[in-house]
Design an enzyme around this catalytic site. Sequence first.
Site, PDB file in Angstrom:
ATOM      1  CE  LYS A  78      -4.225   1.202   0.378  1.00  0.00           C
ATOM      2  NZ  LYS A  78      -5.628   0.242  -0.092  1.00  0.00           N
ATOM      3  N   GLY A 176     -25.551   1.679   2.414  1.00  0.00           N
ATOM      4  CA  GLY A 176     -24.715   2.319   1.691  1.00  0.00           C
ATOM      5  C   GLY A 176     -24.944   1.928   0.066  1.00  0.00           C
ATOM      6  N   GLY A 178     -23.852   2.884  -3.060  1.00  0.00           N
ATOM      7  CA  GLY A 178     -22.828   3.353  -3.966  1.00  0.00           C
ATOM      8  C   GLY A 178     -22.302   2.497  -5.234  1.00  0.00           C
ATOM      9  CB  VAL A 180     -20.046  -1.908  -3.454  1.00  0.00           C
ATOM     10  CG1 VAL A 180     -20.248  -3.312  -3.236  1.00  0.00           C
ATOM     11  CG2 VAL A 180     -18.743  -1.649  -3.679  1.00  0.00           C
TER      12      VAL A 180
HETATM   13  P1  NAD Z   1     -19.387   4.931  -2.680  1.00  0.00           P
HETATM   14  O1  NAD Z   1     -18.827   5.943  -2.087  1.00  0.00           O
HETATM   15  O2  NAD Z   1     -19.575   4.689  -4.131  1.00  0.00           O
HETATM   16  O3  NAD Z   1     -20.634   4.569  -1.725  1.00  0.00           O
HETATM   17  C1  NAD Z   1     -20.898   4.785  -0.468  1.00  0.00           C
HETATM   18  C2  NAD Z   1     -22.251   4.901  -0.239  1.00  0.00           C
HETATM   19  O4  NAD Z   1     -22.558   4.810   1.517  1.00  0.00           O
HETATM   20  C3  NAD Z   1     -22.646   6.345  -0.556  1.00  0.00           C
HETATM   21  O5  NAD Z   1     -23.892   6.173  -1.376  1.00  0.00           O
HETATM   22  C4  NAD Z   1     -22.823   7.057   0.714  1.00  0.00           C
HETATM   23  O6  NAD Z   1     -23.736   8.216   0.507  1.00  0.00           O
HETATM   24  C5  NAD Z   1     -23.282   6.053   1.536  1.00  0.00           C
HETATM   25  N1  NAD Z   1     -22.768   6.278   3.091  1.00  0.00           N
HETATM   26  C6  NAD Z   1     -21.850   6.982   3.610  1.00  0.00           C
HETATM   27  N2  NAD Z   1     -21.728   7.100   4.960  1.00  0.00           N
HETATM   28  C7  NAD Z   1     -23.051   6.151   5.409  1.00  0.00           C
HETATM   29  C8  NAD Z   1     -23.650   5.929   6.539  1.00  0.00           C
HETATM   30  N3  NAD Z   1     -23.013   6.279   7.660  1.00  0.00           N
HETATM   31  N4  NAD Z   1     -24.858   5.100   6.464  1.00  0.00           N
HETATM   32  C9  NAD Z   1     -25.481   5.019   5.173  1.00  0.00           C
HETATM   33  N5  NAD Z   1     -24.800   5.332   4.141  1.00  0.00           N
HETATM   34  C10 NAD Z   1     -23.699   6.070   4.127  1.00  0.00           C
HETATM   35  O7  NAD Z   1     -18.421   3.487  -2.054  1.00  0.00           O
HETATM   36  P2  NAD Z   1     -18.249   2.202  -2.737  1.00  0.00           P
HETATM   37  O8  NAD Z   1     -17.113   2.029  -3.758  1.00  0.00           O
HETATM   38  O9  NAD Z   1     -19.522   1.600  -2.736  1.00  0.00           O
HETATM   39  O10 NAD Z   1     -17.484   1.416  -1.342  1.00  0.00           O
HETATM   40  C11 NAD Z   1     -18.459   1.191  -0.080  1.00  0.00           C
HETATM   41  C12 NAD Z   1     -17.709   0.662   0.925  1.00  0.00           C
HETATM   42  O11 NAD Z   1     -16.892  -0.685   0.150  1.00  0.00           O
HETATM   43  C13 NAD Z   1     -16.412   1.194   1.223  1.00  0.00           C
HETATM   44  O12 NAD Z   1     -16.101   1.079   2.628  1.00  0.00           O
HETATM   45  C14 NAD Z   1     -15.160   0.921   0.488  1.00  0.00           C
HETATM   46  O13 NAD Z   1     -13.965   1.014   1.125  1.00  0.00           O
HETATM   47  C15 NAD Z   1     -15.702  -0.586   0.363  1.00  0.00           C
HETATM   48  N6  NAD Z   1     -14.919  -1.336  -0.782  1.00  0.00           N
HETATM   49  C16 NAD Z   1     -15.318  -0.894  -1.939  1.00  0.00           C
HETATM   50  C17 NAD Z   1     -14.908  -1.566  -2.994  1.00  0.00           C
HETATM   51  C18 NAD Z   1     -15.083  -1.026  -4.613  1.00  0.00           C
HETATM   52  O14 NAD Z   1     -14.747  -1.961  -5.495  1.00  0.00           O
HETATM   53  N7  NAD Z   1     -15.684   0.194  -4.615  1.00  0.00           N
HETATM   54  C19 NAD Z   1     -13.819  -2.611  -2.818  1.00  0.00           C
HETATM   55  C20 NAD Z   1     -13.451  -3.094  -1.481  1.00  0.00           C
HETATM   56  C21 NAD Z   1     -14.136  -2.425  -0.654  1.00  0.00           C
END
Ligand code: NAD
Length: 345
Positions: A78, A176, A178, A180
């Site tokens: 990292k 969440g 988003g 994912v």
């Molecule tokens: P994103 O930013 O696209 O979506 C996150 C969503 O969560 C947003 O819609 C936001 O409004 C919402 N949110 C934030 N705080 C909140 C809360 N307290 N309660 C309810 N909703 C809340 O992020 P993502 O890419 O979908 O990733 C989501 C999680 O998964 C993160 O923790 C990220 O580190 C982890 N992750 C993502 C990936 C990936 O491929 N994108 C891979 C591994 C891990």
Amino acid sequence: MEDLLRSWDGEHVVVRYDQAAKAWIFIAIHSTRLGNASGGTRMKIYEAPRDGLQDALRLAEGMTYKWAGVDFPMGGGKAVIALSAPLADVERDRLLERYGELVETLGGTFSTGADLGVGPELVQVIGRETTHVFGVRGAGDPGPWTALGVFSAIEAVAEELYGSRDLKGRTVLVQGIGDVGIPLCKRLAGTGARLKIADVNEERAAAVAEELGAQAVDVGKTYAEPCDIFAPCAVGGVLNVDTIPQLRCRAVAGSANNQLERIEDADRLHERRILYAPDFIANAGGAVALCGLEALRMSEDYVAAKVLSITDTLKTIFAEAKAREESPYHAAMRWARKVLERGPA
Ligand code: NAD
């Protein structure tokens, strides 16, 4: 910083102070036991450079276990770019280009991609100076792949709890909506599962609820909302001493990184007989897809099979945890250590 390095069990750390941007660069290579190290680059303002180094060391170790947890031929690494003040876009891009040159000198021992503060467009900037970047050569958005992995984890959970992967009629609460959460909800909706969703962005939650026939729940009451499976896909630290007693679910399986605020929270879930799919296994799909497709040039079919194998990995882990009457978190860590001891398959 000396104390941090002394107590770290990783392989090496590349440290560079970038005079022009007054920023520290730390590239932590925790383990190349399974393959070249790979992990995202985080860029943010830190109060002290030590905090940036600490993040790099901790996150690199996490990557080692993420790769080993899904038995994937990559090592844990990292990078952190610790800024002392905000940078104008031009200065930021020059810094990222110099960082790209540094990554290039490592000859592929470390490859990198997006993380906090470094979105896909900034990975492209790093990629001007090095080929050792992923997420820029057509693998696309990792979100749907991560969602596929979480879906596989949810199937493993269902099989463990109910003896069948069939999710029809089971209630899944996704926190969440988003990158994912949305593809995950779409997959779940296709199975006939009952969907509940919670997002701080209430407008988005309402729109997705309408589209998928889900129920948007009050964000403030997320943890106490009854469901069969809770899927945290928003932020880390959501499983803790305050939230665990509130939970009204039978299992937790989601994508958020570092869902447990502390390791003891795994035992708290176990005491409450809530099955936990360890996050570093459930959320590995996106990383596997990006590195598999771009760095290791695996076929899309192979990568999909690897992501879907999260179900079988978790079934093994759940069985061992059950036999030992412990949280699956501990069984998963043992499993990952065994893979590391064995070396590349
Ligand atoms: P994103 O930013 O696209 O979506 C996150 C969503 O969560 C947003 O819609 C936001 O409004 C919402 N949110 C934030 N705080 C909140 C809360 N307290 N309660 C309810 N909703 C809340 O992020 P993502 O890419 O979908 O990733 C989501 C999680 O998964 C993160 O923790 C990220 O580190 C982890 N992750 C993502 C990936 C990936 O491929 N994108 C891979 C591994 C891990």
